[in-house]
Design an enzyme around this catalytic site. Sequence first.
Site, PDB file in Angstrom:
ATOM      1  CG  ASP A  29      -2.048   0.975   1.134  1.00 18.54           C
ATOM      2  OD1 ASP A  29      -3.213   0.548   1.170  1.00 18.54           O
ATOM      3  OD2 ASP A  29      -1.781   2.198   1.026  1.00 18.54           O
ATOM      4  CG  HIS A  93      -8.330  -3.442  -2.031  1.00 20.99           C
ATOM      5  ND1 HIS A  93      -9.343  -2.811  -2.720  1.00 20.99           N
ATOM      6  CD2 HIS A  93      -8.078  -2.666  -0.951  1.00 20.99           C
ATOM      7  CE1 HIS A  93      -9.674  -1.687  -2.090  1.00 20.99           C
ATOM      8  NE2 HIS A  93      -8.930  -1.585  -0.998  1.00 20.99           N
ATOM      9  CG  HIS A  95      -6.544  -2.931   3.463  1.00 19.68           C
ATOM     10  ND1 HIS A  95      -5.829  -1.799   3.161  1.00 19.68           N
ATOM     11  CD2 HIS A  95      -7.781  -2.727   2.950  1.00 19.68           C
ATOM     12  CE1 HIS A  95      -6.593  -0.947   2.497  1.00 19.68           C
ATOM     13  NE2 HIS A  95      -7.797  -1.482   2.358  1.00 19.68           N
TER      14      HIS A  95
HETATM   15  P1  5GP Z   1      -9.979   1.172   0.501  1.00 20.05           P
HETATM   16  O1  5GP Z   1     -10.558   1.212  -0.908  1.00 20.05           O
HETATM   17  O2  5GP Z   1      -9.888  -0.223   1.044  1.00 20.05           O
HETATM   18  O3  5GP Z   1     -10.696   2.110   1.420  1.00 20.05           O
HETATM   19  O4  5GP Z   1      -8.494   1.740   0.444  1.00 20.05           O
HETATM   20  C1  5GP Z   1      -7.708   1.691  -0.721  1.00 20.05           C
HETATM   21  C2  5GP Z   1      -6.237   1.540  -0.345  1.00 20.05           C
HETATM   22  O5  5GP Z   1      -5.481   1.581  -1.534  1.00 20.05           O
HETATM   23  C3  5GP Z   1      -5.693   2.671   0.566  1.00 20.05           C
HETATM   24  O6  5GP Z   1      -5.075   2.097   1.703  1.00 20.05           O
HETATM   25  C4  5GP Z   1      -4.703   3.412  -0.324  1.00 20.05           C
HETATM   26  O7  5GP Z   1      -3.574   3.891   0.365  1.00 20.05           O
HETATM   27  C5  5GP Z   1      -4.331   2.366  -1.359  1.00 20.05           C
HETATM   28  N1  5GP Z   1      -4.021   2.951  -2.661  1.00 20.05           N
HETATM   29  C6  5GP Z   1      -4.772   3.844  -3.360  1.00 20.05           C
HETATM   30  N2  5GP Z   1      -4.184   4.159  -4.515  1.00 20.05           N
HETATM   31  C7  5GP Z   1      -3.022   3.460  -4.557  1.00 20.05           C
HETATM   32  C8  5GP Z   1      -1.965   3.373  -5.520  1.00 20.05           C
HETATM   33  O8  5GP Z   1      -1.964   4.007  -6.573  1.00 20.05           O
HETATM   34  N3  5GP Z   1      -0.935   2.532  -5.226  1.00 20.05           N
HETATM   35  C9  5GP Z   1      -0.892   1.810  -4.070  1.00 20.05           C
HETATM   36  N4  5GP Z   1       0.173   1.019  -3.881  1.00 20.05           N
HETATM   37  N5  5GP Z   1      -1.869   1.866  -3.139  1.00 20.05           N
HETATM   38  C10 5GP Z   1      -2.920   2.685  -3.378  1.00 20.05           C
END
Ligand code: 5GP
Length: 129
Positions: A29, A93, A95
């Site tokens: 992340d 995804h 975590h």
């Molecule tokens: P959620 O959709 O589960 O709320 O969070 C999405 C997760 O994806 C977040 O923890 C964020 O930091 C991560 N994230 C968003 N965009 C990117 C990216 O471009 N690259 C990476 N490696 N992580 C990302």
Amino acid sequence: MSSIFTKIINGEIPSYKVAENDEFYAFLDINPNAKGHTLVVPKKEVNKLFDLEEDAYNSLMSYSRKIAIALEEAVPCKRIGMAVIGLEVPHVHVHLIPLQEMEDIQFNKKVKLEPQEFIKIAKAISNNL
Ligand code: 5GP
């Protein structure tokens, strides 16, 4: 339009890759809650976790388990926490977060890592697979 994770999987956007197989892609992340925070993503773009077919869901859990075991060996922690949210990126995804304390699973706590450190951690996890 493809999700940001599909672009990462296709190599259109760079990532600190941990592992991949035909079905899944695991990478760090970019805005980690804790050092080693890893995402495991099915290559097939599906929005919500429980919309996955049962086989795909079970395979995602099984692959996430493999990554979590390698992660726990690579990053000293009390245990690996798992969360599925998807409010920011509507592409399933998991975590995987190395936990020292309860706050590490809360998404308002972030750690800043330098690129060299991301590279080192991704390699360390990968080497344990
Ligand atoms: P959620 O959709 O589960 O709320 O969070 C999405 C997760 O994806 C977040 O923890 C964020 O930091 C991560 N994230 C968003 N965009 C990117 C990216 O471009 N690259 C990476 N490696 N992580 C990302």
